[in-house]
Design an enzyme around this catalytic site. Sequence first.
Site, short mmCIF file in Angstrom:
data_model
loop_
_atom_site.label_atom_id
_atom_site.label_comp_id
_atom_site.label_asym_id
_atom_site.label_seq_id
_atom_site.Cartn_x
_atom_site.Cartn_y
_atom_site.Cartn_z
CG ASP A 1 0.06 13.31 -5.24
OD1 ASP A 1 -0.44 12.75 -4.25
OD2 ASP A 1 -0.03 12.87 -6.40
CG ASN B 1 2.23 18.06 -12.06
OD1 ASN B 1 2.33 19.29 -12.16
ND2 ASN B 1 2.77 17.39 -11.07
CE1 TYR C 1 -7.00 5.78 -4.86
CE2 TYR C 1 -6.69 3.65 -3.82
CZ TYR C 1 -6.49 4.50 -4.88
OH TYR C 1 -5.78 4.08 -5.97
NE ARG D 1 1.10 -6.81 14.27
CZ ARG D 1 1.92 -7.72 14.79
NH1 ARG D 1 3.17 -7.79 14.38
NH2 ARG D 1 1.49 -8.56 15.72
O1 F6P Z 1 -2.30 12.03 -7.52
C1 F6P Z 1 -3.10 11.71 -6.45
C2 F6P Z 1 -2.95 10.28 -6.12
O2 F6P Z 1 -3.83 10.02 -5.04
C3 F6P Z 1 -1.55 9.78 -5.78
O3 F6P Z 1 -1.15 10.17 -4.50
C4 F6P Z 1 -1.70 8.30 -5.98
O4 F6P Z 1 -0.48 7.71 -6.31
C5 F6P Z 1 -2.62 8.25 -7.16
O5 F6P Z 1 -3.35 9.45 -7.17
C6 F6P Z 1 -3.61 7.12 -7.14
O6 F6P Z 1 -4.28 7.13 -8.37
P1 F6P Z 1 -5.58 6.35 -8.81
O7 F6P Z 1 -6.75 7.21 -8.45
O8 F6P Z 1 -5.46 6.25 -10.29
O9 F6P Z 1 -5.59 5.06 -8.11
#
Ligand code: F6P
Length: 348
Positions: free
Chosen positions: A141, A117, A270, A264
Site C-alpha cells: 500500500d 502501520n 491478492y 466490464r
Molecule cells: O495492506 C495490504 C493489503 O493487501 C491491502 O491492500 C488490502 O486492503 C488488505 O491488505 C487485505 O487484507 P487481508 O489480507 O486481511 O485480506
Amino acid sequence: MEILKKKQRIGILTAGGDCPGLNAAIRGVGKTAIVTYGMEVYGISDGFTGLITKEYFQLDESHLSGILTLGGTILGTSREKPYKKKNNGSSSISKPELIKEHYDQMGLDCLVCIGGNGTLKTAHLLSQEGLNVIGLPKTIDNDVFGTDVSFGFDSAVNIATEAIDRLHSTANSHKRIIVIEVMGHNAGWIALYAGIAGGGDLVLLPELGYEEDCIIKYLKERTAKNKPYSIVVVAEGILPDRKKKSAAQHISRLISEKTGLETRETVLGYVQRGGSPSPADRILATRYGAQAADLIARGEYGNMVALKNNAIVAVPLAEIAGIQKLVTPDDPVLKHALALGTSFGCGI
Ligand code: F6P
C-alpha cells in the site's frame, strides 16, 4: 584470562498482510547480523502470534540462502494485534505481558518487526515498554509514514501495470470501458502509480473522492473524440463500505447506466501481493535489512529504517507510529498526470 563476550541474539518477525520482498528483508537482516556482527538470529513464527505462543527457531546461513527471490515469508505472518484485547482469553496475563516474558526467556537483545502501520504501532508500544525494537516498513500500500517508500510497493505496481497493459488490448478490440480495481486499503498509491504507468484514462483515489457527473462527462467526451475505449483505474478504498459491493462493480455499473457504454470490471486482488519481488524491492528490502542489523550493532533501538532522498536512514518509531501516509492533492506525480489530461474524476 580472556573474557568471552556473549553473542547478541536477535529475533525477527513478519506481521500483517504479506508482500513481495519479505524474505529478501529477513535475509538482509539475518546475513548481516551473522556475517558482519556474529549475532545469533531467531525467526519468530506468524508475526506477534509466535511471540505469544513462543514459537521460534534459529536461523542460520543455510536458512537464509536461496530466499531472496521467494514471495511470501518463510516465517509466516498473522494479523495478531497484541494490544487490541486486554487479556489472553481466560488467562489473566495480557498478550503484551506474555510477549515481554517470552522475549526475556528467549534471551533476545532486540526484536526486528517487519510490517506495515499496524505492526510498527505495536513495535512502538513494545519499545515504550522497554523492549529493544527495530522496525522495517513493508506494504504494497506504500502508506507507512516517515519513509519515501515501503518495500512491496514497487512489485505491486509492476503487477498492476502489467494487468492494465493487458486490459488495454482487450478493451480496444471490443470498444469497451474496462474498470480495474487495485488494492491499497484506504490509500491511493498503487492506483496512482499503476494508473500512470499503465496509461489509465481515469484514475479514482480515496484521498480525492470523485464526482459522478464528472466521470460521465469525461467518458462521453472521449467517445465523441473518437476514442472508443477507456481504462478506468480505481483504488479499492474509494467506497466507504466496500463489503457490500466492490469499487470496480460500483463504478462500472454507474458508467454503463449513465452513458450506455459497454463496461466490464476486473478486481485484481491478492495477485498484487504474491510472487517474486521486483529487482527494486529486492534491493530496497536488502538495504533495509542490512541497515537494521547495523542499528542493532550500534544499540540504536526504537527506530524504523527508512528511505529518504535515496539514503537509508533511521527514523524514531515515536515519530511515525499511528500516522498513515496518504496521497495529497499537491503530490508532484499526480500533478504531472493531471497536466497531460489524465482525469481524477474531479477529485482535484
Ligand atoms: O495492506 C495490504 C493489503 O493487501 C491491502 O491492500 C488490502 O486492503 C488488505 O491488505 C487485505 O487484507 P487481508 O489480507 O486481511 O485480506
